[in-house]
Design a protein around this motif. Structure first.
Motif, PDB file in Angstrom:
ATOM      1  N   GLU A  50       0.860  -1.181   0.000  1.00  0.00           N
ATOM      2  CA  GLU A  50       0.000   0.000   0.000  1.00  0.00           C
ATOM      3  C   GLU A  50       0.897   1.231   0.000  1.00  0.00           C
ATOM      4  N   LEU A  51       1.000   1.883  -1.139  1.00  0.00           N
ATOM      5  CA  LEU A  51       1.932   2.987  -1.317  1.00  0.00           C
ATOM      6  C   LEU A  51       1.168   4.309  -1.242  1.00  0.00           C
ATOM      7  N   LYS A  52       1.332   4.996  -0.123  1.00  0.00           N
ATOM      8  CA  LYS A  52       0.582   6.235   0.100  1.00  0.00           C
ATOM      9  C   LYS A  52       1.364   7.476  -0.303  1.00  0.00           C
ATOM     10  N   ASP A  53       2.678   7.354  -0.459  1.00  0.00           N
ATOM     11  CA  ASP A  53       3.511   8.516  -0.775  1.00  0.00           C
ATOM     12  C   ASP A  53       3.816   8.568  -2.270  1.00  0.00           C
ATOM     13  N   ASN A  54       3.857   9.794  -2.811  1.00  0.00           N
ATOM     14  CA  ASN A  54       4.138   9.978  -4.236  1.00  0.00           C
ATOM     15  C   ASN A  54       5.475   9.371  -4.645  1.00  0.00           C
ATOM     16  N   PHE A  55       6.478   9.496  -3.785  1.00  0.00           N
ATOM     17  CA  PHE A  55       7.807   8.990  -4.117  1.00  0.00           C
ATOM     18  C   PHE A  55       7.796   7.469  -4.262  1.00  0.00           C
ATOM     19  N   ARG A  89       5.259   5.587  -4.894  1.00  0.00           N
ATOM     20  CA  ARG A  89       4.469   5.239  -6.080  1.00  0.00           C
ATOM     21  C   ARG A  89       5.297   5.432  -7.356  1.00  0.00           C
ATOM     22  N   ALA A  90       6.082   6.496  -7.393  1.00  0.00           N
ATOM     23  CA  ALA A  90       6.939   6.746  -8.559  1.00  0.00           C
ATOM     24  C   ALA A  90       7.980   5.644  -8.719  1.00  0.00           C
ATOM     25  N   LEU A  91       8.543   5.177  -7.603  1.00  0.00           N
ATOM     26  CA  LEU A  91       9.516   4.080  -7.663  1.00  0.00           C
ATOM     27  C   LEU A  91       8.843   2.796  -8.143  1.00  0.00           C
ATOM     28  N   ALA A  92       7.639   2.538  -7.641  1.00  0.00           N
ATOM     29  CA  ALA A  92       6.923   1.317  -8.022  1.00  0.00           C
ATOM     30  C   ALA A  92       6.609   1.310  -9.514  1.00  0.00           C
ATOM     31  N   GLU A  93       6.236   2.466 -10.052  1.00  0.00           N
ATOM     32  CA  GLU A  93       5.908   2.555 -11.477  1.00  0.00           C
ATOM     33  C   GLU A  93       7.118   2.283 -12.361  1.00  0.00           C
ATOM     34  N   ARG A  94       8.300   2.510 -11.818  1.00  0.00           N
ATOM     35  CA  ARG A  94       9.525   2.333 -12.590  1.00  0.00           C
ATOM     36  C   ARG A  94      10.274   1.048 -12.242  1.00  0.00           C
ATOM     37  N   GLU A  95       9.803   0.310 -11.253  1.00  0.00           N
ATOM     38  CA  GLU A  95      10.579  -0.830 -10.768  1.00  0.00           C
ATOM     39  C   GLU A  95      10.822  -1.884 -11.838  1.00  0.00           C
ATOM     40  N   SER A 105      16.132  11.374 -22.305  1.00  0.00           N
ATOM     41  CA  SER A 105      16.052  11.534 -20.853  1.00  0.00           C
ATOM     42  C   SER A 105      14.939  12.504 -20.468  1.00  0.00           C
ATOM     43  N   ILE A 106      14.332  12.265 -19.325  1.00  0.00           N
ATOM     44  CA  ILE A 106      13.249  13.105 -18.814  1.00  0.00           C
ATOM     45  C   ILE A 106      13.506  13.413 -17.344  1.00  0.00           C
ATOM     46  N   ARG A 107      13.308  14.670 -16.971  1.00  0.00           N
ATOM     47  CA  ARG A 107      13.467  15.107 -15.585  1.00  0.00           C
ATOM     48  C   ARG A 107      12.084  15.269 -14.954  1.00  0.00           C
ATOM     49  N   THR A 108      11.844  14.589 -13.832  1.00  0.00           N
ATOM     50  CA  THR A 108      10.544  14.639 -13.165  1.00  0.00           C
ATOM     51  C   THR A 108      10.705  14.971 -11.678  1.00  0.00           C
ATOM     52  N   PRO A 109      10.406  16.202 -11.249  1.00  0.00           N
ATOM     53  CA  PRO A 109      10.388  16.516  -9.815  1.00  0.00           C
ATOM     54  C   PRO A 109       9.234  15.769  -9.148  1.00  0.00           C
ATOM     55  N   VAL A 110       9.466  15.276  -7.950  1.00  0.00           N
ATOM     56  CA  VAL A 110       8.441  14.521  -7.230  1.00  0.00           C
ATOM     57  C   VAL A 110       8.145  15.219  -5.898  1.00  0.00           C
ATOM     58  N   GLN A 111       6.935  15.695  -5.751  1.00  0.00           N
ATOM     59  CA  GLN A 111       6.501  16.298  -4.495  1.00  0.00           C
ATOM     60  C   GLN A 111       6.069  15.178  -3.550  1.00  0.00           C
ATOM     61  N   CYS A 112       6.711  15.094  -2.385  1.00  0.00           N
ATOM     62  CA  CYS A 112       6.374  14.024  -1.453  1.00  0.00           C
ATOM     63  C   CYS A 112       6.581  14.475  -0.013  1.00  0.00           C
ATOM     64  N   CYS A 171       8.021   9.220 -25.357  1.00  0.00           N
ATOM     65  CA  CYS A 171       8.398   9.510 -23.986  1.00  0.00           C
ATOM     66  C   CYS A 171       7.415  10.533 -23.403  1.00  0.00           C
ATOM     67  N   ALA A 172       6.933  10.222 -22.236  1.00  0.00           N
ATOM     68  CA  ALA A 172       6.036  11.155 -21.547  1.00  0.00           C
ATOM     69  C   ALA A 172       6.314  11.083 -20.068  1.00  0.00           C
ATOM     70  N   PRO A 173       6.390  12.194 -19.334  1.00  0.00           N
ATOM     71  CA  PRO A 173       6.741  12.167 -17.929  1.00  0.00           C
ATOM     72  C   PRO A 173       5.618  11.589 -17.087  1.00  0.00           C
ATOM     73  N   LEU A 174       5.999  11.023 -15.960  1.00  0.00           N
ATOM     74  CA  LEU A 174       5.032  10.519 -15.005  1.00  0.00           C
ATOM     75  C   LEU A 174       4.376  11.667 -14.266  1.00  0.00           C
ATOM     76  N   SER A 175       3.127  11.486 -13.939  1.00  0.00           N
ATOM     77  CA  SER A 175       2.455  12.497 -13.133  1.00  0.00           C
ATOM     78  C   SER A 175       2.747  12.234 -11.673  1.00  0.00           C
ATOM     79  N   ASN A 176       2.786  13.289 -10.874  1.00  0.00           N
ATOM     80  CA  ASN A 176       3.115  13.133  -9.459  1.00  0.00           C
ATOM     81  C   ASN A 176       1.848  12.959  -8.637  1.00  0.00           C
TER      82      ASN A 176
END
Length: 252
Positions: free
Chosen positions: A86-91, A93-99, A219-226, A247-252
């Motif tokens: 259960e991933l409640k934090d944006n960070f 979730r971002a790691l899980a999407e890229r794992e 390459s894509i740069r994505t700031p993650v608010q967490c 290529c499209a950036p992930l949403s936070n």
């Protein structure tokens, strides 16, 4: 010798340890009664006079293919560290999407948040305070850490992912200790007036982490608010992708 005809199914090769075992499976007791020679019976099977006409080379090829398929299937079924968490934090979730993309070189995302990419090599920038209250920052080769460390404690919230002196880059603002290390995916370029650069070992392209510059080709740069860290940015570098994807950036 009985006159049998049969069509050999490639799905059954793994049932037999050797080609001789396969030939023996085509021979019946009555065949041996008449021939009185097992080697002769095997030759008749191999020549197609009895049972299947599958030759030794084709048998070995099919058996190797079946084994490769079995190993690939087992690899795909291996659970990801983020599975079931259960991933409640944006960070997280971002790691899980890229794992999966960073671990296995492929990505699937049922929520369609990101395009289907292959061979992704992400770099994670983290700035926060360590257990001693000292501010530290660094760049982490996500793929490298995934393959050398158990990430289940991070996804379950038992540990926090933090830069280490062994990562691509590490800096302790309190002690002024700075470290730079190449990884399995990147070389570190420190002789750059604008800051660090990372060269991907796969395609030799440069990833620029300067926030005022473009990150570079593929390459894509994505700031993650967490809530877990003071500052997080994820740089996704794609070394190969399907022809119909973009290529499209992930949403936070």
């Amino acid at each position: 010798m009985e006159d049998d005809s049969g069509v050999f199914s490639g799905e059954t090769v793994e049932e037999f340890r050797t080609y001789e075992d396969f030939l023996d499976s085509q021979i019946k007791p009555l065949d041996l009664f008449y021939l009185e020679d097992q080697e002769l019976a095997r030759q008749l099977v191999e020549l197609g006079h009895k049972g299947s006409s599958l030759e030794r080379e084709e048998f070995e090829t099919r058996k190797a293919a079946a084994e490769a398929s079995r190993l690939a299937s087992g690899s795909q079924q291996k659970k990801l560290a983020s599975t079931g968490k259960e991933l409640k934090d944006n960070f997280l979730r971002a790691l899980a999407e890229r794992e999966e993309a960073n671990r296995n070189g492929a990505m699937t995302n049922k929520k369609k948040v990101i395009q289907v990419w292959t061979n992704m090599r992400s770099i994670i920038f983290i700035r926060d305070r360590n257990s001693h209250g000292q501010e530290i920052s660094g760049y982490i080769d996500y793929s490298h850490r995934l393959k050398s460390e158990d990430f289940e404690p991070y996804f379950s919230g038992k540990k926090r992912l933090m830069p280490k002196p062994t990562d691509l880059s590490f800096y302790n603002w309190g002690t002024q200790v700075a470290k730079h290390n190449a990884s399995s995916n990147y070389e570190v370029i420190t002789e750059n007036p604008s800051g660090l650069l990372f060269k991907c070992k796969n395609d030799r392209k440069i990833l620029n982490v300067d926030p005022e510059a473009t990150p570079g080709d593929s390459s894509i740069r994505t700031p993650v608010q967490c809530d877990l860290y003071v500052h997080v940015v994820i740089y996704d570098h794609v070394t190969r992708k399907p022809a119909n994807s973009s290529c499209a950036p992930l949403s936070n």
